[in-house]
Design a protein around this motif. Structure first.
Motif, PDB file in Angstrom:
ATOM      1  N   ALA A 175       3.861  62.773  31.163  1.00  0.00           N
ATOM      2  CA  ALA A 175       4.113  62.710  32.609  1.00  0.00           C
ATOM      3  C   ALA A 175       4.787  63.989  33.104  1.00  0.00           C
ATOM      4  CB  ALA A 175       4.977  61.496  32.944  1.00  0.00           C
ATOM      5  N   HIS A 176       5.681  64.515  32.288  1.00  0.00           N
ATOM      6  CA  HIS A 176       6.368  65.763  32.640  1.00  0.00           C
ATOM      7  C   HIS A 176       5.994  66.871  31.653  1.00  0.00           C
ATOM      8  CE1 HIS A 176       8.653  63.044  35.151  1.00  0.00           C
ATOM      9  NE2 HIS A 176       9.090  62.389  34.096  1.00  0.00           N
ATOM     10  N   GLY A 177       4.855  66.704  30.991  1.00  0.00           N
ATOM     11  CA  GLY A 177       4.448  67.634  29.956  1.00  0.00           C
ATOM     12  C   GLY A 177       4.255  69.051  30.444  1.00  0.00           C
ATOM     13  N   TRP A 178       3.773  69.201  31.666  1.00  0.00           N
ATOM     14  CA  TRP A 178       3.546  70.549  32.196  1.00  0.00           C
ATOM     15  C   TRP A 178       4.866  71.299  32.413  1.00  0.00           C
ATOM     16  CZ3 TRP A 178       4.835  71.890  37.425  1.00  0.00           C
ATOM     17  CH2 TRP A 178       5.393  70.824  38.160  1.00  0.00           C
ATOM     18  N   LEU A 179       5.991  70.548  32.458  1.00  0.00           N
ATOM     19  CA  LEU A 179       7.304  71.169  32.538  1.00  0.00           C
ATOM     20  C   LEU A 179       7.909  71.369  31.161  1.00  0.00           C
ATOM     21  CD1 LEU A 179       8.911  69.087  35.443  1.00  0.00           C
ATOM     22  CD2 LEU A 179       7.842  71.339  35.610  1.00  0.00           C
ATOM     23  N   SER A 180       7.578  70.473  30.235  1.00  0.00           N
ATOM     24  CA  SER A 180       8.224  70.450  28.921  1.00  0.00           C
ATOM     25  C   SER A 180       7.735  71.533  27.973  1.00  0.00           C
ATOM     26  CB  SER A 180       8.019  69.080  28.267  1.00  0.00           C
ATOM     27  OG  SER A 180       8.536  68.058  29.073  1.00  0.00           O
ATOM     28  N   GLU A 181       6.522  72.038  28.196  1.00  0.00           N
ATOM     29  CA  GLU A 181       5.954  73.026  27.275  1.00  0.00           C
ATOM     30  C   GLU A 181       6.865  74.256  27.199  1.00  0.00           C
ATOM     31  OE1 GLU A 181       2.135  73.796  28.880  1.00  0.00           O
ATOM     32  OE2 GLU A 181       1.362  71.773  28.489  1.00  0.00           O
ATOM     33  N   LYS A 182       7.325  74.546  25.994  1.00  0.00           N
ATOM     34  CA  LYS A 182       8.336  75.583  25.811  1.00  0.00           C
ATOM     35  C   LYS A 182       7.842  76.959  26.275  1.00  0.00           C
ATOM     36  CE  LYS A 182      11.861  76.888  22.452  1.00  0.00           C
ATOM     37  NZ  LYS A 182      12.380  76.677  21.078  1.00  0.00           N
ATOM     38  N   GLU A 183       6.552  77.240  26.068  1.00  0.00           N
ATOM     39  CA  GLU A 183       6.015  78.557  26.388  1.00  0.00           C
ATOM     40  C   GLU A 183       6.011  78.841  27.886  1.00  0.00           C
ATOM     41  OE1 GLU A 183       4.485  76.250  24.617  1.00  0.00           O
ATOM     42  OE2 GLU A 183       4.782  77.031  22.578  1.00  0.00           O
ATOM     43  N   THR A 184       5.860  77.789  28.701  1.00  0.00           N
ATOM     44  CA  THR A 184       5.720  77.988  30.146  1.00  0.00           C
ATOM     45  C   THR A 184       6.867  77.364  30.954  1.00  0.00           C
ATOM     46  OG1 THR A 184       4.343  75.985  30.245  1.00  0.00           O
ATOM     47  CG2 THR A 184       3.209  78.102  30.020  1.00  0.00           C
ATOM     48  N   ARG A 185       7.826  76.722  30.267  1.00  0.00           N
ATOM     49  CA  ARG A 185       8.883  75.994  30.969  1.00  0.00           C
ATOM     50  C   ARG A 185       9.675  76.892  31.911  1.00  0.00           C
ATOM     51  NH1 ARG A 185      13.092  73.575  27.079  1.00  0.00           N
ATOM     52  NH2 ARG A 185      11.166  72.838  26.111  1.00  0.00           N
ATOM     53  N   THR A 186      10.007  78.118  31.473  1.00  0.00           N
ATOM     54  CA  THR A 186      10.851  78.989  32.292  1.00  0.00           C
ATOM     55  C   THR A 186      10.135  79.468  33.558  1.00  0.00           C
ATOM     56  OG1 THR A 186      10.174  80.838  30.877  1.00  0.00           O
ATOM     57  CG2 THR A 186      12.295  79.792  30.400  1.00  0.00           C
ATOM     58  N   ASP A 187       8.806  79.424  33.557  1.00  0.00           N
ATOM     59  CA  ASP A 187       8.050  79.813  34.756  1.00  0.00           C
ATOM     60  C   ASP A 187       7.822  78.631  35.695  1.00  0.00           C
ATOM     61  OD1 ASP A 187       7.652  82.579  34.274  1.00  0.00           O
ATOM     62  OD2 ASP A 187       6.086  82.100  32.816  1.00  0.00           O
ATOM     63  N   ARG A 188       7.942  77.421  35.178  1.00  0.00           N
ATOM     64  CA  ARG A 188       7.658  76.230  35.987  1.00  0.00           C
ATOM     65  C   ARG A 188       8.900  75.481  36.434  1.00  0.00           C
ATOM     66  NH1 ARG A 188       2.545  74.068  32.262  1.00  0.00           N
ATOM     67  NH2 ARG A 188       1.075  75.688  32.948  1.00  0.00           N
ATOM     68  N   THR A 189      10.057  75.892  35.939  1.00  0.00           N
ATOM     69  CA  THR A 189      11.319  75.267  36.343  1.00  0.00           C
ATOM     70  C   THR A 189      12.319  76.350  36.725  1.00  0.00           C
ATOM     71  OG1 THR A 189      12.244  75.265  34.093  1.00  0.00           O
ATOM     72  CG2 THR A 189      10.961  73.329  34.764  1.00  0.00           C
ATOM     73  N   ILE A 190      13.289  75.964  37.536  1.00  0.00           N
ATOM     74  CA  ILE A 190      14.400  76.844  37.865  1.00  0.00           C
ATOM     75  C   ILE A 190      15.686  76.053  37.678  1.00  0.00           C
ATOM     76  CG2 ILE A 190      14.178  76.308  40.339  1.00  0.00           C
ATOM     77  CD1 ILE A 190      15.358  79.107  40.902  1.00  0.00           C
ATOM     78  N   VAL A 191      16.588  76.563  36.862  1.00  0.00           N
ATOM     79  CA  VAL A 191      17.872  75.905  36.616  1.00  0.00           C
ATOM     80  C   VAL A 191      18.883  76.467  37.608  1.00  0.00           C
ATOM     81  CG1 VAL A 191      19.704  75.431  34.960  1.00  0.00           C
ATOM     82  CG2 VAL A 191      17.326  75.579  34.183  1.00  0.00           C
ATOM     83  N   LEU A 192      19.305  75.637  38.550  1.00  0.00           N
ATOM     84  CA  LEU A 192      20.209  76.082  39.601  1.00  0.00           C
ATOM     85  C   LEU A 192      21.652  76.072  39.113  1.00  0.00           C
ATOM     86  CD1 LEU A 192      18.658  74.125  42.599  1.00  0.00           C
ATOM     87  CD2 LEU A 192      18.278  76.517  41.981  1.00  0.00           C
ATOM     88  N   GLU A 193      22.394  77.111  39.470  1.00  0.00           N
ATOM     89  CA  GLU A 193      23.816  77.212  39.152  1.00  0.00           C
ATOM     90  C   GLU A 193      24.559  77.637  40.405  1.00  0.00           C
ATOM     91  OE1 GLU A 193      24.921  78.853  35.156  1.00  0.00           O
ATOM     92  OE2 GLU A 193      22.858  79.582  35.203  1.00  0.00           O
ATOM     93  N   ASP A 194      25.596  76.893  40.741  1.00  0.00           N
ATOM     94  CA  ASP A 194      26.359  77.165  41.954  1.00  0.00           C
ATOM     95  C   ASP A 194      26.909  78.590  41.955  1.00  0.00           C
ATOM     96  OD1 ASP A 194      27.568  76.386  44.442  1.00  0.00           O
ATOM     97  OD2 ASP A 194      29.484  76.277  43.401  1.00  0.00           O
ATOM     98  N   GLY A 195      26.664  79.291  43.068  1.00  0.00           N
ATOM     99  CA  GLY A 195      27.190  80.644  43.214  1.00  0.00           C
ATOM    100  C   GLY A 195      26.357  81.728  42.576  1.00  0.00           C
ATOM    101  N   LYS A 196      25.206  81.356  42.005  1.00  0.00           N
ATOM    102  CA  LYS A 196      24.372  82.351  41.339  1.00  0.00           C
ATOM    103  C   LYS A 196      23.007  82.466  42.029  1.00  0.00           C
ATOM    104  CE  LYS A 196      26.522  81.971  36.785  1.00  0.00           C
ATOM    105  NZ  LYS A 196      26.297  81.798  35.332  1.00  0.00           N
ATOM    106  N   PRO A 197      22.386  83.657  41.986  1.00  0.00           N
ATOM    107  CA  PRO A 197      21.070  83.834  42.613  1.00  0.00           C
ATOM    108  C   PRO A 197      20.032  82.907  41.976  1.00  0.00           C
ATOM    109  CG  PRO A 197      22.040  85.952  42.022  1.00  0.00           C
ATOM    110  CD  PRO A 197      22.888  84.903  41.381  1.00  0.00           C
ATOM    111  N   MET A 198      19.109  82.433  42.784  1.00  0.00           N
ATOM    112  CA  MET A 198      18.076  81.511  42.306  1.00  0.00           C
ATOM    113  C   MET A 198      16.936  82.303  41.678  1.00  0.00           C
ATOM    114  SD  MET A 198      18.028  78.735  45.399  1.00  0.00           S
ATOM    115  CE  MET A 198      19.449  78.550  46.472  1.00  0.00           C
TER     116      MET A 198
END
Length: 341
Positions: free
Chosen positions: A215-238
Motif C-alpha cells: 500500500a505504501h510500497g512506492w514510498l518504502s523502496e529504499k532506492e527512491t524513498r528520498t525522492d518521494r518523501t520529505i522529512v520535515l524539521e522545524d526551523g529547517k529548509p524543506m
C-alpha cells in the motif's frame, strides 16, 4: 527501587517489552512501530508504572499486550473515550492510544475528532494500512477509491478520509506522519508527540502484508524513498531528494518542487518549516501533498501550544473546591435529607 535527584534509572527498550509472544503476521509493519515505541519509552525515561497504553479493536490494537506498562484493550472505536477518562482521572500518567484506520475513523470517528477538539493530553498512534486486517480484508475509511477488496469486489466507490485533514478540521494542535520502515523518523515523531502537551496524532503508514501488501510500497523502496518523501524539521529548509537538491517553494497559493541550482534557484529560496505556526494553511498543504510531482511529508508537520482538556478540568475542580464550604464526602452527605429508622 526509589530514585533521588542524583540517581535516575536508565531504561532500555527491554524494560518496556512484556512476556507475551507478539502475534502479527510475518512482515506486518506493526512490528516496526512497536519496536520504535518501546525504544522511545526508554529514551523518555518515564517509568513503566507511569504509562498507560489504551487501544480499541484491530490488529494494531493488540499492542497493549506487548508493552510492560498499564494497558487497556477496550471495545471497537472507544479507545479515545477510555483514554480520555484515564488521563482526566490521573493526569500524571503518560497515555498512549493505539488505533487503526478502521477503529479510529469509522466506528471511532466521533470519539477521535472530539478528543482532538478537546486537546486531551494523549499520544495517538494511528496505524494506517488502508484496509481492515483483523476482519480479513474489507475496505476501510482510508482505502483508495476504486480499490478491490472482499467487501468491494468491483472496486470501492467511496472517497477516502485523510487523517491529517480530519485532525486539522478538529483544530488539532499536533500532527506527524511516519513510515514503518523509517525507524529514525518514527522515533523522532513519537518523542515529539510525547513531549507535546495536548492531543498528538501520529499517522503511521504501515504495510498489511496479507490484505494490502505494498500500500505504501512506492514510498518504502529504499532506492527512491528520498525522492518521494520529505522529512520535515522545524526551523529547517524543506529540502529533500537523493542528492539533497530538491526543495519546496510557494507558487502563488500552492506548493511547488524546484531544483536548487536550476533557473537561479538557491537554498535561500526554499521554504523554512515552521511547525509552531498557529495558522494551519501551510501545515495543511504540506500534509496533503500527493501525486507524481510532490513528495509525501513525513516528520512533525504541526506542533502548537494550546490549553489541554485535562489541565482545564483539574484547574476547574481546584477552583470550585477552594470556594466550596464542603471539603469532604462526609460533609456532602450531611447536607442531604436523611431519615433514621
Amino acid at each position: 527501587m526509589e530514585t533521588t535527584q542524583s540517581t535516575k534509572i536508565q531504561y532500555t527498550a527491554k524494560d518496556f517489552k512484556s512476556d507475551q509472544y507478539v502475534r502479527w503476521c510475518p512482515g506486518c509493519g506493526d512490528y516496526a512501530v512497536l519496536n520504535s515505541l518501546q525504544k522511545v519509552m526508554a529514551d523518555l525515561g518515564v517509568a513503566p508504572h507511569d504509562i498507560a497504553v489504551i487501544s480499541g479493536i484491530g490488529c494494531s490494537s493488540r499492542l497493549p499486550y506487548y508493552t510492560s506498562s498499564y494497558g487497556f484493550h477496550t471495545i471497537h472505536g472507544r479507545g479515545a473515550a477510555v483514554a480520555t477518562g484515564v488521563k482526566v482521572a490521573n493526569p500524571k500518567l503518560t497515555v498512549w492510544q493505539i488505533t487503526g484506520d478502521g477503529d479510529c475513523l469509522a466506528i471511532g470517528g466521533n470519539h477521535f475528532i472530539h478528543s482532538v477538539r478537546r486537546n486531551v493530553d494523549l499520544n495517538v498512534l494511528l496505524f494506517n494500512n488502508q484496509i481492515y486486517g483483523l476482519t480479513k480484508g474489507q475496505y476501510s475509511p482510508t482505502t483508495k477509491k476504486g480499490f478491490v477488496t472482499k467487501s468491494s469486489p468491483f472496486g470501492t466507490v467511496e472517497r477516502p478520509f485523510r487523517p491529517a485533514e480530519l485532525t486539522f478540521g478538529a483544530r488539532g494542535t499536533f500532527f506527524a506522519r511516519l513510515l514503518d520502515v523509517d525507524l529514525k523518523t518514527s522515533q523522532q515523531c513519537m518523542i515529539a508527540a510525547a513531549k507535546h502537551k495536548g492531543t498528538s496524532v501520529v499517522e503511521c503508514l504501515v504495510n498489511c502484508v496479507i490484505f494490502n501488501d505494498g500500500a505504501h510500497g512506492w514510498l518504502s523502496e529504499k532506492e527512491t524513498r528520498t525522492d518521494r518523501t520529505i522529512v520535515l524539521e522545524d526551523g529547517k529548509p524543506m529540502i529533500f531528494g537523493k542528492d539533497r537538491n530538491k526543495g519546496l517553494v510557494l507558487d502563488g497559493f500552492n506548493l511547488k518542487v524546484v531544483t536548487i541550482g536550476e533557473n537561479g534557484v538557491t537554498e535561500n529560496d526554499i521554504l523554512v518549516h515552521d511547525a509552531k505556526c498557529q495558522d494551519t494553511t501551510l501545515h495543511m498543504k504540506l500534509a496533503m501533498m500527493e501525486g507524481p510531482e510532490m513528495p509525501i511529508a513525513l516528520g512533525v508537520i504541526r506542533d502548537v501550544e494550546e490549553e489541554t482538556y485535562d489541565e482545564a478540568v483539574e484547574a476547574q475542580i481546584a477552583e470550585v473546591q477552594a470556594k466550596s464550604k464542603i471539603k469532604t464526602f462526609d460533609e456532602l452527605i450531611a447536607t442531604c435529607e436523611q431519615w433514621e429508622m
